[in-house]
Scaffold this active site. Structure first.
Site, PDB file in Angstrom:
ATOM      1  N   ASN A   9      -6.123  -0.218   1.071  1.00  0.00           N
ATOM      2  CA  ASN A   9      -5.310   0.664  -0.652  1.00  0.00           C
ATOM      3  C   ASN A   9      -7.167   1.091  -0.800  1.00  0.00           C
ATOM      4  O   ASN A   9      -7.771   0.008  -0.629  1.00  0.00           O
ATOM      5  CB  ASN A   9      -4.924  -0.259  -1.312  1.00  0.00           C
ATOM      6  CG  ASN A   9      -5.260   0.839  -2.278  1.00  0.00           C
ATOM      7  OD1 ASN A   9      -5.404   1.924  -2.571  1.00  0.00           O
ATOM      8  ND2 ASN A   9      -4.219   0.634  -3.520  1.00  0.00           N
ATOM      9  N   LYS A  11      -8.618   2.686  -1.875  1.00  0.00           N
ATOM     10  CA  LYS A  11      -8.465   3.483  -4.130  1.00  0.00           C
ATOM     11  C   LYS A  11      -9.863   4.831  -3.785  1.00  0.00           C
ATOM     12  O   LYS A  11      -9.324   5.490  -2.696  1.00  0.00           O
ATOM     13  CB  LYS A  11      -9.429   2.599  -4.447  1.00  0.00           C
ATOM     14  CG  LYS A  11      -7.556   0.938  -4.539  1.00  0.00           C
ATOM     15  CD  LYS A  11      -8.517  -0.041  -5.543  1.00  0.00           C
ATOM     16  CE  LYS A  11      -7.447  -0.908  -5.364  1.00  0.00           C
ATOM     17  NZ  LYS A  11      -7.710  -1.804  -6.491  1.00  0.00           N
ATOM     18  N   HIS A  96       1.369   1.255  -8.874  1.00  0.00           N
ATOM     19  CA  HIS A  96      -0.514   0.676  -8.448  1.00  0.00           C
ATOM     20  C   HIS A  96      -0.915   0.601 -10.228  1.00  0.00           C
ATOM     21  O   HIS A  96      -0.311   1.251 -10.981  1.00  0.00           O
ATOM     22  CB  HIS A  96      -0.939   1.465  -7.757  1.00  0.00           C
ATOM     23  CG  HIS A  96      -2.265   0.232  -7.337  1.00  0.00           C
ATOM     24  ND1 HIS A  96      -3.268   0.320  -8.825  1.00  0.00           N
ATOM     25  CD2 HIS A  96      -2.432  -0.099  -6.536  1.00  0.00           C
ATOM     26  CE1 HIS A  96      -4.470  -1.109  -7.985  1.00  0.00           C
ATOM     27  NE2 HIS A  96      -3.570  -1.289  -6.349  1.00  0.00           N
ATOM     28  N   GLU A  98      -3.056   0.193 -11.553  1.00  0.00           N
ATOM     29  CA  GLU A  98      -4.460   1.512 -11.574  1.00  0.00           C
ATOM     30  C   GLU A  98      -3.615   2.771 -12.359  1.00  0.00           C
ATOM     31  O   GLU A  98      -3.895   3.187 -12.939  1.00  0.00           O
ATOM     32  CB  GLU A  98      -5.678   1.046 -10.433  1.00  0.00           C
ATOM     33  CG  GLU A  98      -6.086  -0.061 -10.553  1.00  0.00           C
ATOM     34  CD  GLU A  98      -6.861  -0.394  -9.237  1.00  0.00           C
ATOM     35  OE1 GLU A  98      -6.958   0.456  -8.334  1.00  0.00           O
ATOM     36  OE2 GLU A  98      -6.965  -1.684  -9.112  1.00  0.00           O
ATOM     37  N   GLU A 168       1.389  -7.450  -7.036  1.00  0.00           N
ATOM     38  CA  GLU A 168      -0.642  -7.797  -7.397  1.00  0.00           C
ATOM     39  C   GLU A 168      -0.537  -8.174  -9.088  1.00  0.00           C
ATOM     40  O   GLU A 168      -0.677  -7.519  -9.190  1.00  0.00           O
ATOM     41  CB  GLU A 168      -0.433  -6.245  -6.769  1.00  0.00           C
ATOM     42  CG  GLU A 168      -1.090  -6.028  -5.586  1.00  0.00           C
ATOM     43  CD  GLU A 168      -1.555  -4.866  -5.636  1.00  0.00           C
ATOM     44  OE1 GLU A 168      -2.488  -4.635  -4.300  1.00  0.00           O
ATOM     45  OE2 GLU A 168      -1.846  -3.952  -5.920  1.00  0.00           O
ATOM     46  N   GLY A 174      -9.400  -7.275  -8.191  1.00  0.00           N
ATOM     47  CA  GLY A 174     -10.956  -6.855  -7.891  1.00  0.00           C
ATOM     48  C   GLY A 174     -12.175  -7.990  -8.791  1.00  0.00           C
ATOM     49  O   GLY A 174     -12.661  -7.269  -9.284  1.00  0.00           O
ATOM     50  N   SER A 214      -7.388  -9.748  -4.392  1.00  0.00           N
ATOM     51  CA  SER A 214      -8.826 -10.781  -3.974  1.00  0.00           C
ATOM     52  C   SER A 214      -8.382 -11.192  -2.395  1.00  0.00           C
ATOM     53  O   SER A 214      -8.539 -11.866  -2.433  1.00  0.00           O
ATOM     54  CB  SER A 214      -8.661 -11.675  -5.217  1.00  0.00           C
ATOM     55  OG  SER A 214      -9.911 -10.971  -5.694  1.00  0.00           O
TER      56      SER A 214
END
Ligand code: 13P
Length: 252
Positions: A9, A11, A96, A98, A168, A174, A214
């Protein structure tokens, strides 16, 4: 048979020329190696058609990072399932964290998006996962249960088999902090158990569940070796060819 998958991904990263370079490197790598897993990327939507032009032998499958809840019309900035299938994209990420955090994505909307995607023959990669607060207060199993049930459990058995789930944990995205292989396995087994309760073990055994948060070349192999972990959804480490291919090699 569950598919083994390494998905990147990207992003909101990379200029067009940087994206083309990385895609070409990945295409070359995939044509030279017989990878033990399927390889997907979700580049920024602006680069999806360029990706389709590069990966002509399906050596890498192309996914969108997001899709609209609506099928067409006055929805500025959105991309529809029809648009994705018209460029022959393989599928799309849905839910996701985010998108949940910054764009108000909900499980109910994810449910609609998953159905829209499946109706067009697209593979939905449905993302779920708890926040740090939810884990610290011991709510993570309930959170995952709700997210999975609301988004997926109105599907038929044949439909849910086509969905890829990406667990996730938000606290591991991140941050450099990874769920331990045991923590990942625990949640993956839990998700598979929920599917087995609802649809039966045979169906549950067909659903690929990826871990994201990560994943790096030095931890991928151990995480992927867990029985209910079928691969990874990779953020930062998918942006460098050496790191991403090292993660793919974890399945060799
Ligand atoms: P990182 O690998 O950068 O933690 O991102 C994970 C992720 O969000 C993939 O969708």
């Amino acid at each position: 048979m569950r598919r083994k998958i390494v998905a990147g991904n990207w992003k909101m990263n990379k200029t067009f020329s940087e994206a083309q370079e990385l895609m070409n490197q990945l295409s070359t790598y995939q044509k030279k190696h017989t990878s033990g897993c399927e390889v997907y990327i979700a580049p920024p939507s602006l680069y999806l058609t360029a990706a389709m032009d590069i990966f002509t032998q399906h050596e890498v499958r192309v996914f969108s990072q997001e899709v609209s809840l609506h099928t067409e019309g006055a929805f500025t900035g959105e991309i529809s399932v029809d648009m994705l299938s018209s460029i022959r994209a393989t599928g799309t990420l849905i839910g996701h964290s985010e998108r949940r955090q910054y764009h108000g994505e909900t499980d109910a909307n994810c449910n609609k998006k998953v159905k829209l995607a499946l109706d067009k023959g697209l593979i939905p990669i449905y993302c779920n996962g708890e926040t740090l607060e939810q884990r610290k207060s011991g709510q993570h199993f309930n959170v995952i249960k709700d997210q999975t049930e609301v988004a997926l459990f109105s599907l038929t058995p044949d439909e849910i088999k086509k969905v890829v789930i990406a667990y996730e944990p938000v606290w591991a995205i991140g941050t450099g902090e990874t769920a331990s292989p045991e923590q990942a396995q625990e949640i993956h087994a839990y998700i598979r158990g929920l599917i087995a309760e609802k649809y039966g073990q045979e169906v549950a055994d067909e659903v690929s569940i990826l871990y994201g948060g990560s994943v790096k070349p030095d931890n991928a192999k151990e995480i992927f070796s867990k029985p209910d972990v079928d691969g990874g959804l990779i953020g930062g480490a998918s942006l460098k060819i050496d790191d991403f291919t090292a993660i793919i090699k974890a399945f060799d």
